[in-house]
Write a protein that holds these residues in place. Structure first.
Motif, mmCIF file in Angstrom:
data_model
loop_
_atom_site.group_PDB
_atom_site.id
_atom_site.type_symbol
_atom_site.label_atom_id
_atom_site.label_comp_id
_atom_site.label_asym_id
_atom_site.label_seq_id
_atom_site.Cartn_x
_atom_site.Cartn_y
_atom_site.Cartn_z
ATOM 1 N N UNK A 1 0.641 -0.896 0.121
ATOM 2 C CA UNK A 1 0.327 0.154 -0.390
ATOM 3 C C UNK A 1 1.065 0.798 -0.017
ATOM 4 N N UNK A 2 0.882 2.246 -0.621
ATOM 5 C CA UNK A 2 1.577 3.172 -1.139
ATOM 6 C C UNK A 2 1.025 5.221 -1.385
ATOM 7 N N UNK A 3 1.058 5.798 0.036
ATOM 8 C CA UNK A 3 0.351 6.490 -0.016
ATOM 9 C C UNK A 3 1.529 7.953 -0.388
ATOM 10 N N UNK A 4 1.213 8.596 -1.240
ATOM 11 C CA UNK A 4 2.527 9.822 -1.607
ATOM 12 C C UNK A 4 1.425 10.966 -2.168
ATOM 13 N N UNK A 5 2.657 12.154 -2.384
ATOM 14 C CA UNK A 5 1.734 13.598 -2.115
ATOM 15 C C UNK A 5 1.841 13.506 -4.241
ATOM 16 N N UNK A 6 1.134 14.591 -4.204
ATOM 17 C CA UNK A 6 1.321 14.669 -5.473
ATOM 18 C C UNK A 6 1.827 14.798 -6.730
ATOM 19 N N UNK A 7 2.568 14.554 -7.486
ATOM 20 C CA UNK A 7 3.701 14.306 -8.197
ATOM 21 C C UNK A 7 4.448 12.828 -8.735
ATOM 22 N N UNK A 8 4.882 11.934 -7.841
ATOM 23 C CA UNK A 8 5.804 11.147 -8.166
ATOM 24 C C UNK A 8 5.032 10.013 -8.982
ATOM 25 N N UNK A 9 5.992 9.673 -9.967
ATOM 26 C CA UNK A 9 4.561 8.857 -11.029
ATOM 27 C C UNK A 9 4.453 7.304 -10.256
ATOM 28 N N UNK A 10 4.032 7.764 -10.421
ATOM 29 C CA UNK A 10 2.787 6.258 -9.559
ATOM 30 C C UNK A 10 3.498 4.912 -10.717
ATOM 31 N N UNK A 11 3.521 4.855 -12.411
ATOM 32 C CA UNK A 11 4.044 4.270 -13.094
ATOM 33 C C UNK A 11 5.470 3.850 -12.294
ATOM 34 N N UNK A 12 6.240 4.664 -12.657
ATOM 35 C CA UNK A 12 7.796 4.322 -12.312
ATOM 36 C C UNK A 12 7.871 3.481 -11.224
ATOM 37 N N UNK A 13 7.067 3.806 -10.022
ATOM 38 C CA UNK A 13 7.468 3.556 -8.389
ATOM 39 C C UNK A 13 7.313 2.437 -9.171
ATOM 40 N N UNK A 14 5.416 1.717 -8.919
ATOM 41 C CA UNK A 14 5.225 0.449 -9.356
ATOM 42 C C UNK A 14 5.861 -0.666 -10.146
ATOM 43 N N UNK A 15 7.119 0.037 -11.302
ATOM 44 C CA UNK A 15 7.978 -0.823 -12.078
ATOM 45 C C UNK A 15 9.268 -0.743 -11.248
ATOM 46 N N UNK A 16 9.816 0.173 -10.051
ATOM 47 C CA UNK A 16 10.780 0.039 -9.223
ATOM 48 C C UNK A 16 9.656 -1.099 -8.748
ATOM 49 N N UNK A 17 9.137 -1.095 -7.526
ATOM 50 C CA UNK A 17 8.882 -2.258 -6.666
ATOM 51 C C UNK A 17 8.583 -3.437 -7.517
ATOM 52 N N UNK A 18 8.812 -3.534 -8.957
ATOM 53 C CA UNK A 18 8.011 -4.855 -9.363
ATOM 54 C C UNK A 18 10.014 -5.414 -9.621
ATOM 55 N N UNK A 19 10.575 -4.788 -9.973
ATOM 56 C CA UNK A 19 12.347 -4.464 -10.501
ATOM 57 C C UNK A 19 12.681 -5.737 -8.398
ATOM 58 N N UNK A 20 12.417 -5.017 -7.888
ATOM 59 C CA UNK A 20 12.757 -4.883 -6.306
ATOM 60 C C UNK A 20 11.846 -6.577 -6.004
ATOM 61 N N UNK A 21 10.759 -7.022 -6.143
ATOM 62 C CA UNK A 21 10.557 -7.862 -6.020
ATOM 63 C C UNK A 21 11.451 -9.203 -6.800
ATOM 64 N N UNK A 22 11.731 -9.022 -8.186
ATOM 65 C CA UNK A 22 12.659 -9.869 -8.479
ATOM 66 C C UNK A 22 13.993 -10.170 -8.194
ATOM 67 N N UNK A 23 14.772 -9.067 -7.152
ATOM 68 C CA UNK A 23 15.630 -9.205 -7.462
ATOM 69 C C UNK A 23 15.687 -9.298 -5.732
ATOM 70 N N UNK A 24 14.754 -9.628 -4.871
ATOM 71 C CA UNK A 24 14.676 -10.482 -3.438
ATOM 72 C C UNK A 24 14.190 -11.328 -3.700
ATOM 73 N N UNK A 25 13.717 -11.631 -4.686
ATOM 74 C CA UNK A 25 13.315 -13.731 -5.067
ATOM 75 C C UNK A 25 15.280 -14.028 -6.024
ATOM 76 N N UNK A 26 16.019 -13.614 -6.376
ATOM 77 C CA UNK A 26 16.966 -13.575 -6.647
ATOM 78 C C UNK A 26 18.140 -13.571 -5.588
ATOM 79 N N UNK A 27 18.224 -12.937 -4.647
ATOM 80 C CA UNK A 27 18.493 -12.969 -2.983
ATOM 81 C C UNK A 27 18.629 -14.013 -2.309
ATOM 82 N N UNK A 28 16.975 -14.980 -1.814
ATOM 83 C CA UNK A 28 16.857 -15.676 -1.543
ATOM 84 C C UNK A 28 15.749 -14.697 -0.252
ATOM 85 N N UNK A 29 15.612 -13.776 -0.661
ATOM 86 C CA UNK A 29 14.709 -13.206 0.439
ATOM 87 C C UNK A 29 13.222 -13.406 0.760
ATOM 88 N N UNK A 30 12.353 -13.665 -1.043
ATOM 89 C CA UNK A 30 11.411 -14.192 -1.291
ATOM 90 C C UNK A 30 11.244 -15.615 -2.123
#
Lengths: 292, 208
Positions: free
Chosen positions: A74-103
Motif C-alpha cells: 500500500x503506497x501513500x504518496x504526495x502529488x508528483x512522483x509517478x506511480x507508474x515508475x514506482x510500480x515498475x521499481x517495486x516489481x523489479x525489487x521483488x525480482x531482485x529480492x527473489x534472486x537474493x532468496x529473501x522471497x
C-alpha cells in the motif's frame, strides 16, 4: 525512478527486513502466549521452536517462513512522483529480492501451472496507490503466505446453518466459526482480520488490510472494539492452541472494520494471518528512507 | 524423544504413538501439490512411460521405507550447488486425495507436514504402517538448518522450485507424531473438542 533514484534498492531492503524479521508487537504477543502455556506441553514446545526460528531468521537474514506469500504493497504518496515508475521499481525489487532468496519464486500461472521463476506475475506483487495531502511517502508491505490465506473465508448473512442474523451477534458467530474451521491449518496462533459489509471484493480486501494494524491500536468504533475483545476472549477458549496441538492461545489478536453495504448484501469476511505476521512500514522524507 | 534413521522399518514405525517427539536423520524427498498429482497420474494410474522409468526408479528407492516432506523451499544456488535457505512444512490436507495411494504404492513410512490429514490417510497409515509427523509451520530458517545436503532435484523446470522433488539429507529434523499407525489422530481429537466448545459458545451468543 526519477524522483527517488535509489527507490528500487530501498524496496529490496524493505522486503528483506519484512521477510526475515517480525514487528516488535507481534514478537511480544508470541512471548506473552509462551508465558501462558504449561512448561513442557506441546503448545509450549511449538512456541519455543517459533521463538528460536525468529532469533535464527534475524541473525542469518533468512526468511522466517519459506512461503513469502503474496507481496501486498500500500503506497501513500504526495502529488508528483509517478506511480507508474514506482510500480515498475517495486516489481523489479521483488525480482531482485527473489534472486537474493529473501522471497521464494511465488507466482504460478494458474492456467499452465508454470512457475514464472522470478517471483512476479499477474497481481504478484499486489500494489495499491493512494495520493495523500502530505509531502512524505509511506509504504506498507505485508507478506502473507498461502496456508493462512486458504483459511480466509466469507459469509453472507443471514446464515441458516449457524443461525447467524444480520446483527453483531451474527457477526460474532461467523467469525468464531471461521476460527474453529481453521484449526491449526493457518499456522496458529494467528491474527484475525474481519470486515463487515462492502461487496465481495472490497470486503475481503478490507479484512486483509486489518493485519497492518498494530496490536495496541484501539479500534475507533466502540461496537467493533467491544466485538474484537469478545472474539479474542472466546476464540482463546476453543483450546485449538499453537499449530492446533491444543493449548491456551488460539489467536494472538483480532482486528475488525466495516464498510457500507447494499441493502441486499451482508458480507462478513474473515482473513487469517499466521503467527509470522510479516508487515513493515517504509517512509521517504527529504530524500531519505526509513524502515519501521 | 525418539531418533529415527531413514530408511526406517515398519516395526519401528509401529512403536510410535501420537504425541511422540522425534528427531529424523537420513535421506527424504520433498513433494507437494504438483508432485502428488504427477505421482498419481504417471506412476499409479498407469505404468511409467519408458522415458520416465529412470525417474520412477530413483523416486521408488528414496520413497521405500522413507519419508515425504510436504515442503516448498526457498533454495539458493551457489557455485552450481543448491542450499536450502528456508524450508518449513506446507499444509498437508491438500494432498489428502492422493496420499493414501502414494503410501500404498511406494511403501512410504512417514509423511511430514503441517495441519494434519484426513481419514483416508489415517486409514492408510494403519493398513500400511506409516505415520504422519507434524513440523512447526513457519519455522523455516530453523528447519532449513537441519537440511545438511541437497542431493538431487527432479522436475524443477516443470514444477518450479517450490513444487519440485528435492532429495535432501537431514540431520536431527524435529517433528511430532500427530497421526500414528494405530488409528489415532491428534487433529481429530482437538477438532472434536473445539467444536463442542464452539457449539456451546454460539448457543450462549444466540441467547444474548
Amino acid at each position: 525512478m526519477k524522483t527517488y533514484p535509489e527507490f528500487c534498492e530501498w524496496v529490496v531492503e524493505f522486503i528483506r527486513r519484512t521477510s526475515v524479521d517480525l514487528p516488535v508487537d507481534v514478537e511480544n504477543a508470541i512471548d506473552v502466549a509462551k508465558g501462558a502455556e504449561d512448561p513442557g506441553s506441546p503448545a509450549d514446545n511449538v512456541l519455543n521452536v517459533i521463538k528460536e526460528n525468529i532469533r535464527i531468521s534475524r541473525e542469518q537474514s533468512t526468511p522466517l517462513c519459506q512461503d513469502t506469500g503474496t507481496n501486498v504493497f500500500y503506497v501513500y504518496h504526495p502529488a508528483g512522483p509517478s506511480t507508474r515508475e514506482m510500480s515498475e521499481d517495486i516489481v523489479e525489487a521483488c525480482k531482485e529480492a527473489t534472486k537474493r532468496s529473501y522471497l521464494r519464486p511465488n507466482a504460478v500461472d494458474s492456467l499452465t501451472n508454470k512457475n514464472s521463476g522470478n517471483g512476479v506475475g499477474r497481481a504478484q506483487p499486489w500494489i495499491h496507490f493512494e495520493e495523500w495531502n502530505r509531502d512524505d511517502v509511506w509504504i506498507r508491505l505485508m507478506l502473507k503466505g498461502g496456508g493462512c490465506e486458504n483459511c480466509g473465508t466469507q459469509y453472507a448473512l443471514p446464515d441458516r446453518r449457524l443461525k447467524a442474523g444480520r446483527d453483531l451477534r451474527g457477526i460474532e458467530i461467523v467469525v468464531l466459526d471461521a476460527i474453529n474451521n481453521a484449526q491449526g491449518l493457518g499456522c496458529g496462533p494467528g491474527f484475525i482480520g474481519f470486515c463487515v459489509g462492502g461487496d465481495r471484493a472490497s470486503s475481503l480486501s478490507e479484512a486483509k488490510k486489518q493485519h497492518f494494524k498494530k496490536l495496541d491500536e484501539a479500534n475507533e468504533v466502540p461496537e467493533l472494539r467491544a466485538l474484537e475483545e469478545r472474539l479474542y476472549e472466546k476464540a482463546n477458549t476453543l483450546s485449538i492452541g499453537p499449530m492446533g496441538f491444543g493449548g491456551k492461545t488460539t489467536v494472538l489478536g483480532v482486528k475488525g472494520s466495516y464498510l457500507h453495504r447494499l441493502p441486499a448484501c451482508f458480507f462478513v469476511s474473515v482473513s487469517y494471518m499466521c503467527w509470522a505476521c510479516r508487515r513493515r512500514d517504509m517512509w521517504i522524507k527529504n530524500g531519505e528512507m526509513r524502515i519501521d | 524423544m525418539t531418533r529415527l534413521e531413514l530408511p526406517v522399518s515398519a516395526e519401528k514405525i509401529s512403536e510410535l504413538k501420537t504425541g511422540d517427539v522425534v528427531k529424523i536423520s537420513g535421506v527424504m524427498v520433498t513433494a507437494r501439490d504438483a508432485a502428488h498429482k504427477f505421482l498419481i497420474e504417471h506412476f499409479i494410474e498407469r505404468s511409467p512411460a519408458p522415458e520416465e522409468k529412470d525417474l520412477y526408479d530413483k523416486l521408488s528407492s528414496v520413497l521405500k521405507d522413507g519419508m515425504i516432506y510436504h515442503c516448498g523451499p526457498v533454495v539458493a544456488e551457489e557455485n552450481g550447488k543448491y542450499r536450502f535457505v528456508a524450508a518449513g512444512p506446507t499444509t498437508s490436507s491438500r494432498e489428502e486425495p492422493y496420499e493414501s495411494h502414494v503410501i500404498e504404492k511406494f511403501g512410504v513410512r512417514g509423511i511430514i507436514g503441517k495441519g494434519g490429514m484426513g481419514d483416508q490417510t489415517l486409514e492408510a497409515c494403519k493398513k500400511f504402517k506409516s505415520v504422519y509427523l507434524h513440523a512447526v509451520g513457519g519455522a523455516a530458517s530453523l528447519l532449513a538448518n537441519s537440511v545438511v545436503d541437497v542431493i538431487d532435484v527432479y522436475m524443477k523446470e516443470e514444477f518450479g522450485v517450490p513444487e519440485a522433488f528435492w532429495v535432501i539429507r537431514v540431520k536431527d529434523f524435529d517433528a511430532v507424531v500427530t497421526m500414528d499407525s494405530h488409528g489415532n489422530s491428534l487433529h481429530k481429537t482437538i477438532a472434536k473438542a473445539s467444536s463442542e466448545i464452539f457449539n456451546d459458545l454460539i448457543r450462549k451468543i444466540s441467547k444474548g
